[in-house]
Design an enzyme around this catalytic site. Structure first.
Site, PDB file in Angstrom:
ATOM      1  CB  THR A  39      11.127   8.956 -35.429  1.00  0.00           C
ATOM      2  OG1 THR A  39      12.055   9.135 -36.483  1.00  0.00           O
ATOM      3  CG2 THR A  39      11.167   7.522 -34.937  1.00  0.00           C
ATOM      4  CD  GLN A 114      13.965  12.665 -42.485  1.00  0.00           C
ATOM      5  OE1 GLN A 114      13.657  11.967 -41.517  1.00  0.00           O
ATOM      6  NE2 GLN A 114      14.397  13.912 -42.365  1.00  0.00           N
ATOM      7  CG  HIS A 177      17.515  12.498 -41.514  1.00  0.00           C
ATOM      8  ND1 HIS A 177      18.190  13.601 -41.040  1.00  0.00           N
ATOM      9  CD2 HIS A 177      16.856  11.980 -40.432  1.00  0.00           C
ATOM     10  CE1 HIS A 177      17.957  13.738 -39.729  1.00  0.00           C
ATOM     11  NE2 HIS A 177      17.155  12.763 -39.348  1.00  0.00           N
ATOM     12  CB  ALA A 179      19.668  17.044 -40.095  1.00  0.00           C
ATOM     13  CE1 TYR A 182      19.598   9.452 -35.074  1.00  0.00           C
ATOM     14  CE2 TYR A 182      18.776  11.542 -35.914  1.00  0.00           C
ATOM     15  CZ  TYR A 182      18.736  10.533 -34.982  1.00  0.00           C
ATOM     16  OH  TYR A 182      17.847  10.599 -33.932  1.00  0.00           O
ATOM     17  NE  ARG A 230      14.389  18.305 -41.388  1.00  0.00           N
ATOM     18  CZ  ARG A 230      13.855  18.288 -40.166  1.00  0.00           C
ATOM     19  NH1 ARG A 230      14.113  17.320 -39.330  1.00  0.00           N
ATOM     20  NH2 ARG A 230      13.043  19.236 -39.794  1.00  0.00           N
TER      21      ARG A 230
HETATM   22  C1  LIG Z   1       8.911  13.005 -31.795  1.00  0.00           C
HETATM   23  C2  LIG Z   1       9.866  13.601 -32.777  1.00  0.00           C
HETATM   24  C3  LIG Z   1      10.436  12.802 -33.751  1.00  0.00           C
HETATM   25  C4  LIG Z   1      11.323  13.346 -34.702  1.00  0.00           C
HETATM   26  N1  LIG Z   1      11.818  12.539 -35.696  1.00  0.00           N
HETATM   27  C5  LIG Z   1      12.543  13.086 -36.705  1.00  0.00           C
HETATM   28  C6  LIG Z   1      12.902  12.315 -37.847  1.00  0.00           C
HETATM   29  O1  LIG Z   1      12.546  11.141 -38.000  1.00  0.00           O
HETATM   30  N2  LIG Z   1      13.655  12.919 -38.809  1.00  0.00           N
HETATM   31  C7  LIG Z   1      14.071  14.225 -38.697  1.00  0.00           C
HETATM   32  O2  LIG Z   1      14.763  14.715 -39.583  1.00  0.00           O
HETATM   33  N3  LIG Z   1      13.697  14.981 -37.635  1.00  0.00           N
HETATM   34  C8  LIG Z   1      12.941  14.470 -36.661  1.00  0.00           C
HETATM   35  N4  LIG Z   1      12.492  15.259 -35.625  1.00  0.00           N
HETATM   36  C9  LIG Z   1      12.780  16.717 -35.643  1.00  0.00           C
HETATM   37  C10 LIG Z   1      11.605  17.480 -36.285  1.00  0.00           C
HETATM   38  O3  LIG Z   1      11.508  17.183 -37.667  1.00  0.00           O
HETATM   39  C11 LIG Z   1      11.752  19.000 -36.140  1.00  0.00           C
HETATM   40  O4  LIG Z   1      12.907  19.432 -36.829  1.00  0.00           O
HETATM   41  C12 LIG Z   1      11.820  19.446 -34.698  1.00  0.00           C
HETATM   42  O5  LIG Z   1      10.793  18.845 -33.928  1.00  0.00           O
HETATM   43  C13 LIG Z   1      11.722  20.972 -34.580  1.00  0.00           C
HETATM   44  O6  LIG Z   1      10.529  21.436 -35.156  1.00  0.00           O
HETATM   45  P1  LIG Z   1       9.253  21.836 -34.234  1.00  0.00           P
HETATM   46  O7  LIG Z   1       9.764  22.865 -33.258  1.00  0.00           O
HETATM   47  O8  LIG Z   1       8.263  22.399 -35.192  1.00  0.00           O
HETATM   48  O9  LIG Z   1       8.804  20.598 -33.537  1.00  0.00           O
HETATM   49  C14 LIG Z   1      11.641  14.724 -34.655  1.00  0.00           C
HETATM   50  C15 LIG Z   1      11.067  15.524 -33.657  1.00  0.00           C
HETATM   51  C16 LIG Z   1      10.185  14.998 -32.747  1.00  0.00           C
HETATM   52  C17 LIG Z   1       9.547  15.911 -31.725  1.00  0.00           C
END
Ligand SMILES: Cc1cc2nc3c(=O)[nH]c(=O)nc-3n(C[C@H](O)[C@H](O)[C@H](O)COP(=O)(O)O)c2cc1C
Length: 367
Positions: A39, A114, A177, A179, A182, A230
Site C-alpha cells: 500500500t 490485489q 486479499h 490475509a 482485514y 492471499r
Molecule cells: C509499506 C507496506 C505496505 C504493505 N501493503 C500491503 C498490501 O496492500 N497488501 C498486502 O497484502 N500486503 C501488504 N504488505 C505486506 C507485504 O506484501 C509483504 O507481505 C511483507 O512486506 C513481507 O514481505 P517482505 O519481507 O519481502 O517485505 C505491505 C508491506 C509494506 C512494507
C-alpha cells in the site's frame, strides 16, 4: 568473497532456474520473483496517476517477473476511507490502471490487481463505519457493526465488479486479499468470526464468504483468467494469531475457495522459510500447495539486506532448494524493492554491492 563479486551460488542450476522464464497459474513470467503488494496511498480519489505508473514500471524494468499491486479497495464505503488508496471500479481509476498495466507490460513484466477490504481496520477514518463479521475484535472489544447477509451480498458484487474492471484494464489476473487481519481474514479467524449463521462456526462456514467472492469473481472474469488468494496465519495486530491450528484446518479453509475458482495461492508469512506447523518442515506456501494442488507464491523477509543473502537459510541456494522441494513456485519480495527497483537484475548479475539494505524510512519514499 566481497559483496561486489558475482555470487558463487549462480553456479547452482536451481539458482539459475529462479532467474529463468517460468509459468505461474497460466501466466508466462520472465523469472520466479514477484513484487509483493505494498500500500502506498498515492492515488487521490482512488485514481493512480503517472507517478504510480512510473513507480510500477521502474520495478518491472528492474527485472521482477510479476507485480502484485498494492491493495485496491473494492468500491464500497465500508471498504476504506476516501483517502489516497486506489480503486478500480471508477472509470478514471480503471483508465489509470490501464496505463499502469500497459507500462508494466512494455517493460517486460506481468501485473495482478490485489482486491482489498479493510474490515475493522477501516474504523476511525472520516467517520465511516467498519463492517466486520461479528462487530468485535479478537479480544471482544467493539469493532464496527456485524455485516448482515444483505451486506455480504453487496460486498460480493463489489468484488466481482472490481475484478471485471481489472480484466478490462489489462491486468493479468486478480488476487483476493484474505490475509493480515482485514475483513476476509476476520471471517476466516475464529477469534473475530463469532457468527452463528452459515458464515460462522466450522472452517467451511468461516471460508464461505471468501468462496462466494471467488465464485462471483470467477463468473465475472470467465474461465482461464488467473484468480489468486492471499492468506496468512499472522495478523498485523497479532503476529502469533492463526487461522488454522493444523494442516487439516488449513485445508478446510482453503478448499472452498479452490472449488469456487481460485487458481493461485499467495501464502504470506513473516519468514517464508519457517515451518508452518509443528512436526513438519513444510512452509505455509508448501502446505498450501500440497493441500490444494495449486501453484503458490511464498513471501516474507527475503533479501532485506545484501548480507542476509549469505545466511544459509535465506541464500539464493536455499531459496532454490526450497523451490525444488515443492515449497513454492515463485517468491515475492516487498520491502527490498522499495529502495531497489532493480533488485532482481542486480542479484541476477551478482551485483550485491549495489543493493541498498532495507530501512523503515524507505516506506515513506515513493519513487
Ligand atoms: C509499506 C507496506 C505496505 C504493505 N501493503 C500491503 C498490501 O496492500 N497488501 C498486502 O497484502 N500486503 C501488504 N504488505 C505486506 C507485504 O506484501 C509483504 O507481505 C511483507 O512486506 C513481507 O514481505 P517482505 O519481507 O519481502 O517485505 C505491505 C508491506 C509494506 C512494507
Amino acid at each position: 568473497m566481497t559483496l561486489t563479486e558475482p555470487t558463487p551460488t549462480h553456479a547452482d542450476a536451481g539458482v539459475d532456474a529462479l532467474f529463468a522464464p517460468t509459468e505461474l497459474a497460466g501466466i508466462a513470467l520472465g523469472n520466479a520473483f514477484a513484487m509483493a503488494p505494498m500500500t502506498r496511498f498515492r492515488s487521490p480519489g482512488g485514481v493512480p496517476g503517472p507517478d504510480v505508473a512510473a513507480y510500477y514500471r521502474r520495478r518491472a524494468a528492474g527485472g521482477v517477473g510479476l507485480i502484485i499491486t498494492e491493495g485496491i479497495l473494492v468500491d464500497h464505503p465500508s471498504a476504506g476511507a476516501e483517502d489516497a488508496a486506489p480503486r478500480l471500479e471508477r472509470p478514471a481509476a480503471e483508465a489509470g490502471w490501464r496505463i499502469v498495466a500497459d507500462q508494466v507490460h512494455a517493460a517486460g513484466s506481468k501485473i495482478i490487481a490485489q482486491l482489498w477490504h479493510q474490515g475493522s481496520e477501516r474504523e476511525g477514518f472520516d467517520g465511516g463505519v467498519a463492517w466486520t463479521p461479528s462487530g468485535v475484535r479478537e479480544d471482544g472489544s467493539p469493532a464496527g457493526r456485524a455485516a448482515t447477509i444483505a451486506d455480504l451480498d453487496e460486498l460480493i458484487s463489489r468484488y466481482a465488479a472490481a475484478a471485471g474492471a481489472a480484466r478490462r484494464a489489462g491486468f493479468d489476473g486478480v488476487e483476493v486479499h484474505a490475509a493480515h487481519g482485514y475483513l476476509l481474514d476476520e471471517f476466516l479467524w475464529r477469534a473475530t468470526n463469532r457468527r452463528t449463521d452459515r458464515y460462522g462456526g466450522t472452517p467451511r462456514n468461516r471460508a464461505r464468504l471468501v468462496a462466494e467472492i471467488v465464485a462471483a469473481v470467477r463468473a465475472e472474469v470467465g474461465a482461464g483468467f488467473p484468480v489468486g488468494l492471499r492468506f496468512s496465519q499472522f495478523k498485523e495486530r497479532d503476529f502469533d494469531a492463526v487461522i488454522a491450528d493444523h494442516p487439516d484446518e488449513l485445508a478446510a479453509l482453503l478448499t472452498p475457495a479452490v472449488e469456487a475458482g481460485v487458481t493461485l495461492l499467495h501464502a504470506s508469512a513473516r519468514r517464508f522459510w519457517r515451518p508452518a506447523f509443528d512436526g513438519s518442515p513444510r512452509t505455509l506456501a508448501g502446505w498450501g500447495r500440497e493441500l490444494t494442488g495449486l501453484p503458490a507464491i511464498a513471501v516474507g523477509s527475503f533479501g532485506l539486506s545484501a548480507a542476509s543473502l549469505a545466511d544459509p537459510e535465506r541464500s539464493l541456494a536455499a531459496v532454490a532448494r526450497l523451490r525444488e522441494a515443492g515449497e513454492f513456485d515463485a517468491l515475492a519480495l516487498g520491502r527490498p524493492l522499495l529502495a531497489n527497483p532493480c533488485w532482481v537484475n542486480h542479484v541476477r548479475r551478482g551485483e550485491l554491492g549495489a543493493l541498498i539494505d532495507y530501512s523503515k524510512e524507505q516506506e515513506e519514499v515513493f519513487a
